[in-house]
Design a protein around this motif. Sequence first.
Motif, PDB file in Angstrom:
ATOM      1  N   ASP A 326       0.666  -1.298  -0.030  1.00  0.00           N
ATOM      2  CA  ASP A 326       0.076   0.006  -0.025  1.00  0.00           C
ATOM      3  C   ASP A 326       1.032   1.275  -0.168  1.00  0.00           C
ATOM      4  N   GLY A 327       2.309   1.143  -0.289  1.00  0.00           N
ATOM      5  CA  GLY A 327       3.034   2.318  -0.464  1.00  0.00           C
ATOM      6  C   GLY A 327       2.977   2.643  -1.963  1.00  0.00           C
ATOM      7  N   PHE A 328       2.252   2.371  -2.713  1.00  0.00           N
ATOM      8  CA  PHE A 328       2.091   2.779  -4.298  1.00  0.00           C
ATOM      9  C   PHE A 328       3.159   2.297  -5.022  1.00  0.00           C
ATOM     10  N   ILE A 329       3.420   0.660  -4.703  1.00  0.00           N
ATOM     11  CA  ILE A 329       4.775   0.296  -5.345  1.00  0.00           C
ATOM     12  C   ILE A 329       4.300  -0.556  -6.465  1.00  0.00           C
ATOM     13  N   LYS A 330       2.938  -0.342  -6.968  1.00  0.00           N
ATOM     14  CA  LYS A 330       2.740  -1.244  -8.270  1.00  0.00           C
ATOM     15  C   LYS A 330       3.739  -1.294  -9.250  1.00  0.00           C
ATOM     16  N   PRO A 331       3.986  -2.471  -9.997  1.00  0.00           N
ATOM     17  CA  PRO A 331       3.480  -3.735  -9.478  1.00  0.00           C
ATOM     18  C   PRO A 331       4.376  -4.474  -8.405  1.00  0.00           C
ATOM     19  N   THR A 332       3.730  -5.047  -7.399  1.00  0.00           N
ATOM     20  CA  THR A 332       4.367  -5.785  -6.440  1.00  0.00           C
ATOM     21  C   THR A 332       5.151  -6.955  -7.097  1.00  0.00           C
ATOM     22  N   MET A 333       5.822  -7.629  -6.308  1.00  0.00           N
ATOM     23  CA  MET A 333       6.485  -8.901  -6.848  1.00  0.00           C
ATOM     24  C   MET A 333       5.546 -10.101  -7.213  1.00  0.00           C
ATOM     25  N   GLY A 334       5.830 -10.725  -7.906  1.00  0.00           N
ATOM     26  CA  GLY A 334       4.908 -11.863  -8.209  1.00  0.00           C
ATOM     27  C   GLY A 334       4.589 -12.835  -7.190  1.00  0.00           C
TER      28      GLY A 334
END
Length: 378
Positions: A326-334
């Motif tokens: 939820d720190g706006f890190i899209k995309p997250t790791m697979g």
Amino acid sequence: MVDLHVHYPMHLLGGVEDPRDVAEQMLRVTQRDEGKFRAAVLNVAARLFNFRHWDGSWRVSVPLLQQGEVTVACSVLYRPFSEMDLDEPYSAPPESAYYDRLIELLEATERDIEQQGHVVVKQADDLERAQRTGKIAFVHCIEGGFHLGATPDEVTAHVHELADRGVLYITLAHLFWRRVATNTPALPFLPDAVYNALFPQKGVPPLTELGVAAAKACNASGVIVDLSHMREDAIDATFALLDDDAQVMASHAGYRFGRQHYMVDDTTLARIKARDGVVGLILAQHQLNDGIRRTNTKTLAETMDVVDRHIAKLGPDHVALGSDLDGFIKPTMGGVESAADLKPFAAMLRARHPEAADRILEGNALRVIRRRFASAAG
């Protein structure tokens, strides 16, 4: 399991920015129409840059943390519209009002956690009580020195107040230069060179008088300085101000395999290890894959291949989890779409690192957290 950097309060921001006809809240947010606008902007930004899909939802909640078997959540307080102040130009100095807004979010977070029956950690006993009763222990953390005040005296006083409220660490730098500490590029959609051209920091002091006041106050109060987001010159300036036994950490980063200066290099890693600190692994494709993969990981197994490389470089006694969910890190790791996915993540880590998994998932982080609160009690 301990997550050293998770943005639990982020989903509460809409209500804080746009209060619901409650007189007390309305008095604490100037000009309600502006609050509505900020809430609307946050909603759109979350759908574009945080949620997996436009009609998705926040990745961190109490039920999701429980499903993920997270027992300690280092809950990151951050007011984006203080850092990206819509009324101010780039590199404007902090305003005194930012601190009041931070406290507003802190108190809203505490009310939410307590209403759901979990524990806000303010002293060592709270952490042990949560673990004894099977509750999630939420530990306050702050991202961005701009929250702390507009003058050195304000910053000093506020850091000590935050220490009394149980804050574990403060990240002095963040996404943009706000005249506290120089920062490294960290926006997933901008390469470092483009970021540096758009948001220059040439000729600025690595730590301003506000940054110096913050580092000194952390040193005196026991609050940990989080080196995440700091440029190397700011890291150097910070270490010059800290006692030899002062704790440091990088709550959400990883080893620098590639070119991103956001990641921890050998010099900084050696300094963290010398103080028995930790590096929490950020679960962002943009950062964690840099220098290892050219394409995003699609599966949890591919993600763990990358994690294995970081563990080998950082060392099993100095690596932890700092997801930045939820720190706006899209995309997250697979394989990691929400906090619930940390349970299978942990299971695969235990299968691959049976001797070190407990330290990586819990022990290393708890060592740092307990030392912080033991120091406060002393």
